[in-house]
Design a protein around this motif. Structure first.
Motif, PDB file in Angstrom:
ATOM      1  N   LEU A  65       2.633 -12.760  11.857  1.00 19.51           N
ATOM      2  CA  LEU A  65       4.020 -12.671  11.422  1.00 19.51           C
ATOM      3  C   LEU A  65       4.521 -13.992  10.837  1.00 19.51           C
ATOM      4  CD1 LEU A  65       5.433 -10.465  14.307  1.00 19.51           C
ATOM      5  CD2 LEU A  65       5.097  -9.814  11.921  1.00 19.51           C
ATOM      6  N   GLN A  66       4.031 -15.101  11.339  1.00 21.92           N
ATOM      7  CA  GLN A  66       4.403 -16.379  10.737  1.00 21.92           C
ATOM      8  C   GLN A  66       3.883 -16.463   9.302  1.00 21.92           C
ATOM      9  OE1 GLN A  66       3.444 -19.804  13.251  1.00 21.92           O
ATOM     10  NE2 GLN A  66       3.910 -18.584  15.057  1.00 21.92           N
ATOM     11  N   LYS A  67       2.672 -15.972   9.073  1.00 19.27           N
ATOM     12  CA  LYS A  67       2.138 -15.950   7.714  1.00 19.27           C
ATOM     13  C   LYS A  67       2.926 -14.978   6.845  1.00 19.27           C
ATOM     14  CE  LYS A  67      -0.717 -16.877   4.370  1.00 19.27           C
ATOM     15  NZ  LYS A  67      -0.688 -18.207   3.711  1.00 19.27           N
ATOM     16  N   ALA A  68       3.320 -13.830   7.406  1.00 19.45           N
ATOM     17  CA  ALA A  68       4.115 -12.862   6.659  1.00 19.45           C
ATOM     18  C   ALA A  68       5.450 -13.463   6.250  1.00 19.45           C
ATOM     19  CB  ALA A  68       4.331 -11.605   7.497  1.00 19.45           C
ATOM     20  N   ARG A  69       6.068 -14.203   7.149  1.00 15.05           N
ATOM     21  CA  ARG A  69       7.337 -14.863   6.826  1.00 15.05           C
ATOM     22  C   ARG A  69       7.160 -15.833   5.664  1.00 15.05           C
ATOM     23  NH1 ARG A  69       9.209 -19.794   7.739  1.00 15.05           N
ATOM     24  NH2 ARG A  69      11.447 -20.143   7.968  1.00 15.05           N
ATOM     25  N   GLU A  70       6.070 -16.596   5.697  1.00  9.96           N
ATOM     26  CA  GLU A  70       5.802 -17.542   4.606  1.00  9.96           C
ATOM     27  C   GLU A  70       5.653 -16.804   3.278  1.00  9.96           C
ATOM     28  OE1 GLU A  70       2.030 -20.227   3.149  1.00  9.96           O
ATOM     29  OE2 GLU A  70       2.381 -20.039   5.299  1.00  9.96           O
ATOM     30  N   LEU A  71       4.938 -15.693   3.275  1.00 11.54           N
ATOM     31  CA  LEU A  71       4.739 -14.927   2.038  1.00 11.54           C
ATOM     32  C   LEU A  71       6.035 -14.301   1.551  1.00 11.54           C
ATOM     33  CD1 LEU A  71       1.336 -13.185   2.893  1.00 11.54           C
ATOM     34  CD2 LEU A  71       1.708 -15.101   1.323  1.00 11.54           C
ATOM     35  N   LEU A  72       6.891 -13.878   2.464  1.00 19.90           N
ATOM     36  CA  LEU A  72       8.187 -13.325   2.070  1.00 19.90           C
ATOM     37  C   LEU A  72       9.025 -14.349   1.320  1.00 19.90           C
ATOM     38  CD1 LEU A  72       9.256 -11.323   5.263  1.00 19.90           C
ATOM     39  CD2 LEU A  72       9.013 -10.374   2.963  1.00 19.90           C
ATOM     40  N   LEU A  73       8.962 -15.601   1.760  1.00 19.33           N
ATOM     41  CA  LEU A  73       9.822 -16.637   1.199  1.00 19.33           C
ATOM     42  C   LEU A  73       9.226 -17.310  -0.025  1.00 19.33           C
ATOM     43  CD1 LEU A  73      11.167 -18.347   4.453  1.00 19.33           C
ATOM     44  CD2 LEU A  73      12.165 -16.487   3.135  1.00 19.33           C
ATOM     45  N   THR A  74       7.929 -17.186  -0.238  1.00 13.63           N
ATOM     46  CA  THR A  74       7.291 -17.941  -1.325  1.00 13.63           C
ATOM     47  C   THR A  74       6.665 -17.068  -2.397  1.00 13.63           C
ATOM     48  OG1 THR A  74       5.226 -18.088  -0.048  1.00 13.63           O
ATOM     49  CG2 THR A  74       6.812 -19.895   0.196  1.00 13.63           C
ATOM     50  N   THR A  75       6.678 -15.742  -2.222  1.00 11.93           N
ATOM     51  CA  THR A  75       6.101 -14.850  -3.223  1.00 11.93           C
ATOM     52  C   THR A  75       7.052 -13.687  -3.482  1.00 11.93           C
ATOM     53  OG1 THR A  75       4.979 -13.279  -1.747  1.00 11.93           O
ATOM     54  CG2 THR A  75       3.822 -15.353  -2.219  1.00 11.93           C
ATOM     55  N   ASP A  76       6.762 -12.909  -4.504  1.00 12.53           N
ATOM     56  CA  ASP A  76       7.497 -11.681  -4.796  1.00 12.53           C
ATOM     57  C   ASP A  76       6.676 -10.444  -4.414  1.00 12.53           C
ATOM     58  OD1 ASP A  76       9.813 -12.914  -5.860  1.00 12.53           O
ATOM     59  OD2 ASP A  76       8.759 -13.295  -7.737  1.00 12.53           O
ATOM     60  N   TRP A  77       5.705 -10.601  -3.551  1.00 10.57           N
ATOM     61  CA  TRP A  77       4.842  -9.489  -3.155  1.00 10.57           C
ATOM     62  C   TRP A  77       5.658  -8.390  -2.484  1.00 10.57           C
ATOM     63  CZ3 TRP A  77      -0.086 -12.011  -0.579  1.00 10.57           C
ATOM     64  CH2 TRP A  77      -0.739 -12.779  -1.549  1.00 10.57           C
ATOM     65  N   LYS A  78       5.246  -7.150  -2.694  1.00  9.86           N
ATOM     66  CA  LYS A  78       5.841  -6.017  -2.007  1.00  9.86           C
ATOM     67  C   LYS A  78       5.386  -6.004  -0.543  1.00  9.86           C
ATOM     68  CE  LYS A  78       7.644  -4.526  -5.874  1.00  9.86           C
ATOM     69  NZ  LYS A  78       9.111  -4.641  -6.119  1.00  9.86           N
ATOM     70  N   LEU A  79       6.132  -5.274   0.286  1.00 14.63           N
ATOM     71  CA  LEU A  79       5.827  -5.268   1.722  1.00 14.63           C
ATOM     72  C   LEU A  79       4.427  -4.743   2.041  1.00 14.63           C
ATOM     73  CD1 LEU A  79       9.225  -4.233   3.361  1.00 14.63           C
ATOM     74  CD2 LEU A  79       8.312  -6.503   2.879  1.00 14.63           C
ATOM     75  N   PRO A  80       3.937  -3.683   1.383  1.00 19.86           N
ATOM     76  CA  PRO A  80       2.566  -3.253   1.685  1.00 19.86           C
ATOM     77  C   PRO A  80       1.532  -4.331   1.375  1.00 19.86           C
ATOM     78  CG  PRO A  80       3.758  -1.507   0.557  1.00 19.86           C
ATOM     79  CD  PRO A  80       4.620  -2.727   0.483  1.00 19.86           C
ATOM     80  N   GLN A  81       1.766  -5.088   0.303  1.00 21.77           N
ATOM     81  CA  GLN A  81       0.837  -6.162  -0.056  1.00 21.77           C
ATOM     82  C   GLN A  81       0.849  -7.266   0.995  1.00 21.77           C
ATOM     83  OE1 GLN A  81       1.611  -7.775  -3.934  1.00 21.77           O
ATOM     84  NE2 GLN A  81      -0.303  -8.935  -4.019  1.00 21.77           N
ATOM     85  N   ILE A  82       2.044  -7.616   1.491  1.00 18.11           N
ATOM     86  CA  ILE A  82       2.151  -8.647   2.527  1.00 18.11           C
ATOM     87  C   ILE A  82       1.514  -8.166   3.824  1.00 18.11           C
ATOM     88  CG2 ILE A  82       3.781  -9.899   3.994  1.00 18.11           C
ATOM     89  CD1 ILE A  82       5.645 -10.100   1.605  1.00 18.11           C
ATOM     90  N   ALA A  83       1.775  -6.910   4.179  1.00 18.03           N
ATOM     91  CA  ALA A  83       1.183  -6.364   5.409  1.00 18.03           C
ATOM     92  C   ALA A  83      -0.335  -6.434   5.349  1.00 18.03           C
ATOM     93  CB  ALA A  83       1.658  -4.923   5.619  1.00 18.03           C
ATOM     94  N   GLY A  84      -0.912  -6.052   4.213  1.00 15.00           N
ATOM     95  CA  GLY A  84      -2.364  -6.113   4.070  1.00 15.00           C
ATOM     96  C   GLY A  84      -2.890  -7.531   4.117  1.00 15.00           C
ATOM     97  N   ALA A  85      -2.134  -8.483   3.543  1.00 13.60           N
ATOM     98  CA  ALA A  85      -2.582  -9.882   3.491  1.00 13.60           C
ATOM     99  C   ALA A  85      -2.627 -10.518   4.869  1.00 13.60           C
ATOM    100  CB  ALA A  85      -1.671 -10.692   2.571  1.00 13.60           C
ATOM    101  N   VAL A  86      -1.836 -10.002   5.818  1.00 16.89           N
ATOM    102  CA  VAL A  86      -1.841 -10.594   7.165  1.00 16.89           C
ATOM    103  C   VAL A  86      -2.618  -9.739   8.162  1.00 16.89           C
ATOM    104  CG1 VAL A  86       0.353 -11.761   6.739  1.00 16.89           C
ATOM    105  CG2 VAL A  86       0.356  -9.518   7.856  1.00 16.89           C
ATOM    106  N   GLY A  87      -3.350  -8.749   7.647  1.00 16.36           N
ATOM    107  CA  GLY A  87      -4.238  -7.974   8.512  1.00 16.36           C
ATOM    108  C   GLY A  87      -3.615  -6.753   9.138  1.00 16.36           C
TER     109      GLY A  87
END
Length: 409
Positions: free
Chosen positions: A356-378
């Motif tokens: 979730l800490q990695k997901a938070r970082e991706l939320l604030l630094t990228t424009d990725w959609k939520l499914p993409q972020i979920a997949g990126a953090v496992g």
């Protein structure tokens, strides 16, 4: 004075010309923000980001050092608004008498009676303490500057989380200005004497990156192993400076760019005649960048240290507790028991925390959609990710992104 209509010019044409003239007039704004340090430059970057979205200012900015007083001409300057980092009680009174809209960004005086935007200093200290505790240190210490409000507030937050792991004698504070009044070697020797009184291993928070470098230099003088005997974390994340430290310095990242963005937005509202907010806007830090100065796990139980290192490196690959068990080669009951004793929660919670800490970082630094972020953090199930994020951060990820991204109004 409004221009008169020219001969043969209709009222409609006159109104259009007046509107064009008023649109052309830009508000005159002075930025009294230091350019000599990364914190001030990031504030200016945030102001620039706001102005790209909402243009309309004519900006005056002079290159400044930290702590340089406002220029004398500012007392009579006929501009429309000011953003000031070096506000003092005397200058606050001048601004109030002139009734010019001002946003105060200073870190030394808590309440000058002006609208204020600043870092949440206790939150910075709490984050540093949490980081060192997560690394397994049972002894904590703080090295700061005496008489500096921002340093004192960071120590308060650090002590709040550290609890009885931070003893009064484990705090060293000297005056910042003494660094210019006597040779640096004297200051380093004083820190070295203090380090020799601390129990090892120890995790140390320095009030900023400069102070952290002093601690690292004293450790090198004493031959102390960083990070195994002494782990050091600073504040500001001045990347070039942190990489020049030996070893490279872990550092808390204040949200300075967002401070600039919010200060510009607030000044726009004040110049439009809207009322000032009742309370200062205090912004939490963005996070913490881990470098070699804290890249260690100091748990007394080796199984916990190996498990933590494996989780940190592999959590976003979708690992589960059974993968951790295979890596450390022990029973689940034993791992759960020692993990809860030293870390305070289960291995499964630690895996989710890292994800979730990695997901938070991706939320604030990228424009990725939520499914993409979920997949990126496992996490393959987006709905599960959203529910877990809401429980961890108190709001769903989409709302968190809207509220905390600096490029959103």
């Amino acid at each position: 004075m409004r221009p008169r209509a020219k001969v043969g010019e209709s009222r409609m044409e006159t109104a259009v010309n007046i509107a064009a003239l008023e649109k052309e007039r830009r508000r005159q704004v002075a930025l009294i923000v230091e350019t000599s340090v990364v914190y001030g430059r990031q504030i200016l970057s945030g102001i620039a980001r706001y102005l790209r979205q909402y243009p309309g200012w004519s900006v005056f900015l002079d290159e400044r050092e930290l702590r340089a007083p406002p220029p004398d001409w500012l007392a009579t300057w006929p501009g429309d608004g000011i953003i000031c980092r070096s506000t003092t009680p005397e200058w606050a009174e001048i601004f109030r008498q002139r009734r010019v809209p001002v946003v105060d960004l200073n870190d030394q005086y808590v309440d000058l009676g002006l609208p204020r935007v600043a870092s949440d200093m206790p939150a910075i200290g709490r984050l540093a303490a949490e980081h060192l505790l997560q690394r397994g240190f049972s002894h904590l210490a703080f090295c700061g500057f005496l008489g500096e409000t921002w340093s004192f507030q960071r120590r308060q937050g650090f002590a709040e989380v550290a609890g009885d792991k931070l003893k009064l004698e484990h705090v060293l504070e000297t005056r910042w200005m003494s660094l210019r009044e006597r040779p640096y070697e004297e200051e380093r020797n004083r820190i070295a004497l203090w380090l020799q009184t601390l129990p090892l291993p120890v995790g140390i928070m320095a009030c900023n990156d400069v102070r952290a470098q002093h601690v690292l230099d004293a450790c090198r003088q004493l031959g102390l192993d960083v990070p195994r005997q002494v782990a050091v974390v600073g504040v500001d994340n001045a990347e070039t400076f942190c990489e020049l430290c030996e070893p490279p310095l872990s550092s808390v990242v204040p949200d300075a760019e967002r401070i600039g963005y919010e200060a510009a937005a607030l000044l726009d509202r004040l110049m439009a005649g809207k009322p000032a907010p009742a309370r200062p806007l205090l912004l939490p830090p963005q996070g913490l960048v881990t470098r070699r100065s804290t890249d260690v796990y100091a748990f007394a139980e080796p199984v916990v240290a190996r498990a933590m290192e494996f989780i940190r490196q592999n959590a976003c690959q979708g690992i589960r507790v059974r993968d951790v068990l295979r890596h450390v080669n022990c029973s689940r009951s034993w791992l759960e028991r020692v993990f809860r004793y030293y870390v305070g929660h289960s291995p499964r919670v630690e895996i989710r925390s890292v994800q979730l800490q990695k997901a938070r970082e991706l939320l604030l630094t990228t424009d990725w959609k939520l499914p993409q972020i979920a997949g990126a953090v496992g996490m393959e199930n987006t709905a599960y990710f959203v529910n877990l994020f809401r429980r961890f951060y108190g709001q769903p990820p989409a709302r968190y992104r809207r509220r905390h991204r600096v490029d959103h109004p």
